[in-house]
Design a protein around this motif. Structure first.
Motif, PDB file in Angstrom:
ATOM      1  N   VAL A  47      -0.854  13.546   3.652  1.00 42.92           N
ATOM      2  CA  VAL A  47      -0.968  12.491   2.647  1.00 42.92           C
ATOM      3  C   VAL A  47      -1.835  13.032   1.514  1.00 42.92           C
ATOM      4  CG1 VAL A  47      -1.767  10.158   2.176  1.00 42.92           C
ATOM      5  CG2 VAL A  47      -0.753  10.695   4.392  1.00 42.92           C
ATOM      6  N   VAL A  48      -1.253  13.136   0.317  1.00 46.30           N
ATOM      7  CA  VAL A  48      -1.993  13.685  -0.814  1.00 46.30           C
ATOM      8  C   VAL A  48      -2.522  12.609  -1.746  1.00 46.30           C
ATOM      9  CG1 VAL A  48      -0.898  15.944  -0.790  1.00 46.30           C
ATOM     10  CG2 VAL A  48       0.136  14.098  -2.100  1.00 46.30           C
ATOM     11  N   ALA A  49      -2.006  11.395  -1.624  1.00 46.70           N
ATOM     12  CA  ALA A  49      -2.515  10.282  -2.439  1.00 46.70           C
ATOM     13  C   ALA A  49      -2.151   8.980  -1.752  1.00 46.70           C
ATOM     14  CB  ALA A  49      -1.925  10.321  -3.844  1.00 46.70           C
ATOM     15  N   ASP A  50      -3.036   8.019  -1.843  1.00 43.65           N
ATOM     16  CA  ASP A  50      -2.747   6.691  -1.314  1.00 43.65           C
ATOM     17  C   ASP A  50      -3.492   5.654  -2.123  1.00 43.65           C
ATOM     18  OD1 ASP A  50      -5.258   7.313  -0.365  1.00 43.65           O
ATOM     19  OD2 ASP A  50      -4.916   6.566   1.650  1.00 43.65           O
ATOM     20  N   GLY A  51      -2.942   4.455  -2.156  1.00 52.22           N
ATOM     21  CA  GLY A  51      -3.586   3.391  -2.908  1.00 52.22           C
ATOM     22  C   GLY A  51      -2.662   2.208  -3.123  1.00 52.22           C
ATOM     23  N   HIS A  52      -3.155   1.227  -3.858  1.00 48.06           N
ATOM     24  CA  HIS A  52      -2.412  -0.007  -4.090  1.00 48.06           C
ATOM     25  C   HIS A  52      -1.548   0.026  -5.348  1.00 48.06           C
ATOM     26  CE1 HIS A  52      -5.502  -1.537  -1.265  1.00 48.06           C
ATOM     27  NE2 HIS A  52      -4.492  -2.252  -0.849  1.00 48.06           N
ATOM     28  N   HIS A  53      -1.719   1.016  -6.197  1.00 41.36           N
ATOM     29  CA  HIS A  53      -0.994   1.069  -7.467  1.00 41.36           C
ATOM     30  C   HIS A  53       0.131   2.098  -7.377  1.00 41.36           C
ATOM     31  CE1 HIS A  53      -4.057  -1.483  -9.189  1.00 41.36           C
ATOM     32  NE2 HIS A  53      -4.964  -0.659  -8.700  1.00 41.36           N
ATOM     33  N   TYR A 111       0.866  -1.180   0.000  1.00 36.33           N
ATOM     34  CA  TYR A 111       0.000   0.000   0.000  1.00 36.33           C
ATOM     35  C   TYR A 111       0.901   1.228   0.000  1.00 36.33           C
ATOM     36  CZ  TYR A 111      -4.072   2.836   1.104  1.00 36.33           C
ATOM     37  OH  TYR A 111      -5.104   3.754   1.054  1.00 36.33           O
ATOM     38  N   PHE A 112       0.689   2.132  -0.919  1.00 37.91           N
ATOM     39  CA  PHE A 112       1.583   3.264  -1.131  1.00 37.91           C
ATOM     40  C   PHE A 112       0.898   4.575  -0.751  1.00 37.91           C
ATOM     41  CE2 PHE A 112       2.452  -0.096  -4.180  1.00 37.91           C
ATOM     42  CZ  PHE A 112       3.779  -0.362  -3.878  1.00 37.91           C
ATOM     43  N   ARG A 113       1.720   5.522  -0.247  1.00 44.10           N
ATOM     44  CA  ARG A 113       1.217   6.844   0.113  1.00 44.10           C
ATOM     45  C   ARG A 113       2.207   7.902  -0.353  1.00 44.10           C
ATOM     46  NH1 ARG A 113      -0.503   7.274   6.175  1.00 44.10           N
ATOM     47  NH2 ARG A 113       1.723   7.588   6.361  1.00 44.10           N
ATOM     48  N   ALA A 114       1.695   8.974  -0.943  1.00 44.72           N
ATOM     49  CA  ALA A 114       2.510  10.139  -1.288  1.00 44.72           C
ATOM     50  C   ALA A 114       2.326  11.150  -0.165  1.00 44.72           C
ATOM     51  CB  ALA A 114       2.076  10.729  -2.618  1.00 44.72           C
ATOM     52  N   ILE A 115       3.422  11.485   0.509  1.00 49.24           N
ATOM     53  CA  ILE A 115       3.367  12.335   1.693  1.00 49.24           C
ATOM     54  C   ILE A 115       4.166  13.606   1.443  1.00 49.24           C
ATOM     55  CG2 ILE A 115       3.902  12.488   4.154  1.00 49.24           C
ATOM     56  CD1 ILE A 115       3.779   9.399   4.197  1.00 49.24           C
ATOM     57  N   VAL A 116       3.513  14.754   1.618  1.00 45.72           N
ATOM     58  CA  VAL A 116       4.181  16.048   1.514  1.00 45.72           C
ATOM     59  C   VAL A 116       4.621  16.447   2.914  1.00 45.72           C
ATOM     60  CG1 VAL A 116       3.919  18.476   0.899  1.00 45.72           C
ATOM     61  CG2 VAL A 116       2.795  16.738  -0.468  1.00 45.72           C
ATOM     62  N   SER A 117       5.903  16.805   3.058  1.00 41.39           N
ATOM     63  CA  SER A 117       6.448  17.252   4.347  1.00 41.39           C
ATOM     64  C   SER A 117       6.644  18.763   4.300  1.00 41.39           C
ATOM     65  CB  SER A 117       7.787  16.580   4.625  1.00 41.39           C
ATOM     66  OG  SER A 117       7.632  15.193   4.681  1.00 41.39           O
ATOM     67  N   ASP A 151       3.157   7.425  -7.777  1.00 41.51           N
ATOM     68  CA  ASP A 151       4.373   8.077  -8.276  1.00 41.51           C
ATOM     69  C   ASP A 151       4.040   9.245  -9.189  1.00 41.51           C
ATOM     70  OD1 ASP A 151       6.167   6.511  -6.884  1.00 41.51           O
ATOM     71  OD2 ASP A 151       6.414   5.060  -8.514  1.00 41.51           O
ATOM     72  N   ARG A 152       3.030   9.091 -10.050  1.00 43.53           N
ATOM     73  CA  ARG A 152       2.631  10.192 -10.934  1.00 43.53           C
ATOM     74  C   ARG A 152       2.107  11.375 -10.131  1.00 43.53           C
ATOM     75  NH1 ARG A 152      -1.530   7.934 -14.591  1.00 43.53           N
ATOM     76  NH2 ARG A 152      -1.076   5.933 -13.706  1.00 43.53           N
ATOM     77  N   THR A 153       1.316  11.100  -9.103  1.00 46.56           N
ATOM     78  CA  THR A 153       0.792  12.173  -8.270  1.00 46.56           C
ATOM     79  C   THR A 153       1.926  12.883  -7.536  1.00 46.56           C
ATOM     80  OG1 THR A 153      -1.278  10.964  -7.964  1.00 46.56           O
ATOM     81  CG2 THR A 153      -0.805  12.722  -6.400  1.00 46.56           C
ATOM     82  N   ALA A 154       2.859  12.115  -6.999  1.00 48.96           N
ATOM     83  CA  ALA A 154       4.002  12.714  -6.310  1.00 48.96           C
ATOM     84  C   ALA A 154       4.825  13.575  -7.258  1.00 48.96           C
ATOM     85  CB  ALA A 154       4.866  11.625  -5.684  1.00 48.96           C
ATOM     86  N   ALA A 155       5.024  13.122  -8.486  1.00 47.99           N
ATOM     87  CA  ALA A 155       5.775  13.899  -9.470  1.00 47.99           C
ATOM     88  C   ALA A 155       5.040  15.183  -9.826  1.00 47.99           C
ATOM     89  CB  ALA A 155       6.023  13.053 -10.724  1.00 47.99           C
ATOM     90  N   MET A 156       3.735  15.105  -9.972  1.00 48.80           N
ATOM     91  CA  MET A 156       2.940  16.300 -10.303  1.00 48.80           C
ATOM     92  C   MET A 156       3.022  17.339  -9.182  1.00 48.80           C
ATOM     93  SD  MET A 156      -1.092  16.592 -11.272  1.00 48.80           S
ATOM     94  CE  MET A 156      -1.617  16.162  -9.623  1.00 48.80           C
ATOM     95  N   VAL A 157       2.920  16.888  -7.932  1.00 48.13           N
ATOM     96  CA  VAL A 157       3.015  17.820  -6.804  1.00 48.13           C
ATOM     97  C   VAL A 157       4.422  18.376  -6.708  1.00 48.13           C
ATOM     98  CG1 VAL A 157       2.871  17.992  -4.289  1.00 48.13           C
ATOM     99  CG2 VAL A 157       1.129  16.743  -5.541  1.00 48.13           C
ATOM    100  N   SER A 158       5.413  17.553  -6.931  1.00 48.58           N
ATOM    101  CA  SER A 158       6.806  18.002  -6.875  1.00 48.58           C
ATOM    102  C   SER A 158       7.098  19.047  -7.965  1.00 48.58           C
ATOM    103  CB  SER A 158       7.738  16.806  -7.030  1.00 48.58           C
ATOM    104  OG  SER A 158       9.070  17.222  -6.979  1.00 48.58           O
ATOM    105  N   ASP A 159       6.575  18.834  -9.168  1.00 51.46           N
ATOM    106  CA  ASP A 159       6.765  19.805 -10.250  1.00 51.46           C
ATOM    107  C   ASP A 159       6.090  21.135  -9.951  1.00 51.46           C
ATOM    108  OD1 ASP A 159       8.214  17.927 -11.595  1.00 51.46           O
ATOM    109  OD2 ASP A 159       6.584  17.367 -12.981  1.00 51.46           O
ATOM    110  N   ALA A 160       4.963  21.058  -9.269  1.00 50.30           N
ATOM    111  CA  ALA A 160       4.224  22.294  -8.959  1.00 50.30           C
ATOM    112  C   ALA A 160       4.987  23.107  -7.936  1.00 50.30           C
ATOM    113  CB  ALA A 160       2.840  21.956  -8.436  1.00 50.30           C
TER     114      ALA A 160
END
Length: 122
Positions: free
Chosen positions: A102-108, A88-94, A113-122
């Protein structure tokens, strides 16, 4: 629903079993409200560069906070196991003030990773 059920037969007195059923119904509704209020809905709105808004909403309360780019330390993807033992994966902004969101979580992992990259680029 309970009021309609009680009012549906005004000439028929409420039997004890109906009171018990009504009590169980009310307890169930209260338990559902408590459960709905436990886990907040988190929304991170990313506007033009340098403009982010973090909204944490619960059942009866909503908090909105503007985030500047220098308030963000980074974003990371963490991996855990769920109740069934599946990954189970979570994208966490510190943030700089030691808060995390936690901005995204799920099994895929690829979606997270795409959500984390999008937030990181922003």
């Amino acid at each position: 629903m309970a009021v309609l059920w009680v009012r549906s037969s005004p000439d028929d007195p409420l039997q004890p079993w109906k009171w018990w059923l009504l009590t169980v119904y009310v307890i169930g509704v209260l338990a559902a409200l408590v459960h709905a209020n436990r886990r907040p809905s988190v929304t991170l709105d990313i506007g033009r560069p340098g403009h982010m808004t973090l909204t944490v909403a619960r059942l009866f309360r909503r908090r909105t906070r503007r985030i500047r780019p220098d308030d963000v330390m980074g974003i990371a993807v963490s991996e855990r196991k769920d109740q069934d033992g599946d990954p189970y994966f979570r994208a966490i902004v510190s943030f700089m003030d030691d808060r995390q969101c936690v901005v995204a979580d799920g099994h895929h992992r690829n979606v997270i990773d795409r959500t984390a990259a999008m937030v990181s680029d922003a």
